[in-house]
Scaffold this motif. Structure first.
Motif, PDB file in Angstrom:
ATOM      1  N   ILE A  60       0.829  -1.207   0.000  1.00  0.00           N
ATOM      2  CA  ILE A  60       0.000   0.000   0.000  1.00  0.00           C
ATOM      3  C   ILE A  60       0.864   1.258   0.000  1.00  0.00           C
ATOM      4  O   ILE A  60       0.561   2.237  -0.661  1.00  0.00           O
ATOM      5  N   SER A  61       1.974   1.182   0.726  1.00  0.00           N
ATOM      6  CA  SER A  61       2.758   2.402   0.948  1.00  0.00           C
ATOM      7  C   SER A  61       3.391   2.938  -0.328  1.00  0.00           C
ATOM      8  O   SER A  61       3.581   4.138  -0.471  1.00  0.00           O
ATOM      9  N   PHE A  82      -8.272  -2.881  -3.613  1.00  0.00           N
ATOM     10  CA  PHE A  82      -8.035  -2.040  -2.448  1.00  0.00           C
ATOM     11  C   PHE A  82      -8.757  -0.702  -2.518  1.00  0.00           C
ATOM     12  O   PHE A  82      -9.296  -0.244  -1.509  1.00  0.00           O
ATOM     13  N   GLU A  86     -11.271   0.767   0.215  1.00  0.00           N
ATOM     14  CA  GLU A  86     -11.203   2.088   0.840  1.00  0.00           C
ATOM     15  C   GLU A  86     -12.520   2.833   0.675  1.00  0.00           C
ATOM     16  O   GLU A  86     -13.045   3.426   1.627  1.00  0.00           O
ATOM     17  N   HIS A 100      -8.146  -1.023   9.738  1.00  0.00           N
ATOM     18  CA  HIS A 100      -7.040  -0.458  10.504  1.00  0.00           C
ATOM     19  C   HIS A 100      -6.479  -1.461  11.493  1.00  0.00           C
ATOM     20  O   HIS A 100      -5.274  -1.539  11.704  1.00  0.00           O
ATOM     21  N   LEU A 103      -4.253  -3.912   9.614  1.00  0.00           N
ATOM     22  CA  LEU A 103      -2.961  -3.303   9.291  1.00  0.00           C
ATOM     23  C   LEU A 103      -2.087  -3.231  10.539  1.00  0.00           C
ATOM     24  O   LEU A 103      -0.902  -3.566  10.515  1.00  0.00           O
TER      25      LEU A 103
ATOM     26  N   GLN B  96      -7.425   9.570   4.032  1.00  0.00           N
ATOM     27  CA  GLN B  96      -7.578   8.130   4.240  1.00  0.00           C
ATOM     28  C   GLN B  96      -6.423   7.374   3.592  1.00  0.00           C
ATOM     29  O   GLN B  96      -5.770   6.540   4.221  1.00  0.00           O
ATOM     30  N   LEU B  99      -3.207   7.864   5.474  1.00  0.00           N
ATOM     31  CA  LEU B  99      -3.161   7.046   6.694  1.00  0.00           C
ATOM     32  C   LEU B  99      -2.784   5.603   6.368  1.00  0.00           C
ATOM     33  O   LEU B  99      -1.942   4.999   7.038  1.00  0.00           O
ATOM     34  N   HIS B 100      -3.400   5.083   5.334  1.00  0.00           N
ATOM     35  CA  HIS B 100      -3.098   3.698   4.961  1.00  0.00           C
ATOM     36  C   HIS B 100      -1.651   3.541   4.530  1.00  0.00           C
ATOM     37  O   HIS B 100      -0.997   2.554   4.851  1.00  0.00           O
ATOM     38  N   ARG B 101      -1.163   4.548   3.827  1.00  0.00           N
ATOM     39  CA  ARG B 101       0.233   4.488   3.413  1.00  0.00           C
ATOM     40  C   ARG B 101       1.159   4.480   4.619  1.00  0.00           C
ATOM     41  O   ARG B 101       2.160   3.770   4.652  1.00  0.00           O
TER      42      ARG B 101
END
Lengths: 212, 212
Positions: A60-61, A82, A86, A100, A103, B96, B99-101
């Motif tokens: 994701i990052s 994804f 979201e 969350h 994660l 959002q 935050l996920h990143r």
DNA sequence: CGTGGGGTTGACTCAAGTCAATTTGGGTGG
DNA sequence: CCACCCAAATTGACTTGAGTCAACCCCACG
């Protein structure tokens, strides 16, 4: 959002390092490993994943998968798009919270492995590994004391920061001491209390249902 | 959502393991470590955190902080109320996604450390550690070649899976070889190329701006 | 001025890595 | 169905990197 199940034969790649990220994946049946290929050609296993677990969140990052995901046996996968997830989690707060938590749980698990790699010795690592597998099988309704390893000694070693010979030797020692019975990939935990004692002596908290 | 800055003196706890989770924290100035206390009393450092980095995300999964966060120098913190952040991120998709990143990046970083702990030897670990600190200082506008360590040898060792004597010895060796100059907590990287070579020989990719 | 925590250094030990020889077993093709 | 082959696993002998234990130094701080 959740596309149809896809099947993967043993050895098949779910995704490869460097590929563009679009989805995370839930393992429905089967067994996967995630691993990164190091510059020098060796492979570092970053995790083993079974039924009910989610793979791919590390992408994701950067929107790029940083590792390979490979089926260790014939498996079924649910792909979860994804950005749709979201989108949906914007409307469903409990889904958002759940995402969350998942994660965050991954972060906690990784800290557990860092602990293991940073402060435990070979026997403790193996004991932790076996007990963790045991718990995860048990949580899925399988035997907690008797199961088949899906991975090679080398993959176990890579995951635990040990050489395959050390893994093999330690299994043999556990067997000699009556803690387990091994033959090839099939494992039987014969004395879980003693296994936990192996762990306990150095003091490492193993998360209950968590992949270490 | 973001409460006023709070200040913490050196040695002060931002939060303690076991406390209820409510907020994540952004380091505004200063330096923190996160660490868990093991059963046997030893402490395992799970991370060092400087300006601009977020602490506390490992608590989301259980609503309990699994580790302590301690200021290593006088510091300022922004508290970010997590459920308010979730609320807000429902309305602001880019927030959002951000935050996920951030959560995912934490996972990637942890994988990097797992790699380090699982497959690198002492000199490589220290070289990776120093280069990583250097990058992070550089990214914040400080000197990349000359900085002060905020942590003890023991804390470095705990983080890198080494004993403090090994950390000390390895620093000395680097100094003898002209790679760095150390005196107590102040470090000067004198030959970064050589330091990278120490790393490179075993083949480990260090994320660019990331905490390893 | 002491005092104590942090740091350095040396001598020794040992757990795990390395290298090498062998065995086992599953899969494939004849 | 069998024989072969290769990957995986086991085991042994030896080496070595890092841990352990211990002595000592050096400031910073009360």
């Amino acid at each position: 959002m959740v596309s149809a199940k896809q099947t993967f034969k043993r050895g098949a790649y779910l995704y490869r390092a460097g590929e563009h990220f679009q989805s995370i994946y839930a393992v429905r049946t089967g067994f996967f490993k995630t691993a990164t290929l190091l510059d020098d050609g060796r492979e570092q296993v970053t995790g083993f994943h079974m039924m009910g677990e989610i793979i791919g969140m590390d992408a994701i990052s950067t929107d790029i998968h940083p590792c390979d995901a490979i089926a260790l046996e014939d498996s079924e996968i649910c792909e979860i798009h994804f950005s749709q997830l979201e989108q949906l989690s914007r409307d469903i707060p409990t889904l958002q919270r759940h995402l969350h938590r998942i994660l965050s749980r991954e972060i906690v698990r990784d800290h557990g492995i860092m602990l293991l790699l940073g402060s435990m010795k070979a026997e403790e690592r193996l004991a932790a590994f076996l007990l963790n597998l045991s718990q995860r099988f048990a949580a899925r309704g399988y035997s907690s004391s008797s199961f088949n390893l899906r991975m090679t000694r080398e993959e176990i070693g890579s995951y635990l920061g040990l050489k395959l010979e050390t893994v093999s030797r330690t299994f043999s020692k556990f067997q000699k001491d009556g803690l387990i019975s091994v033959q090839n990939r099939s494992i039987e935990l014969q004395d879980m209390v003693a296994l936990k004692r192996v762990l306990g002596q150095q003091g490492c908290a193993t998360g209950k249902n968590d992949r270490i």
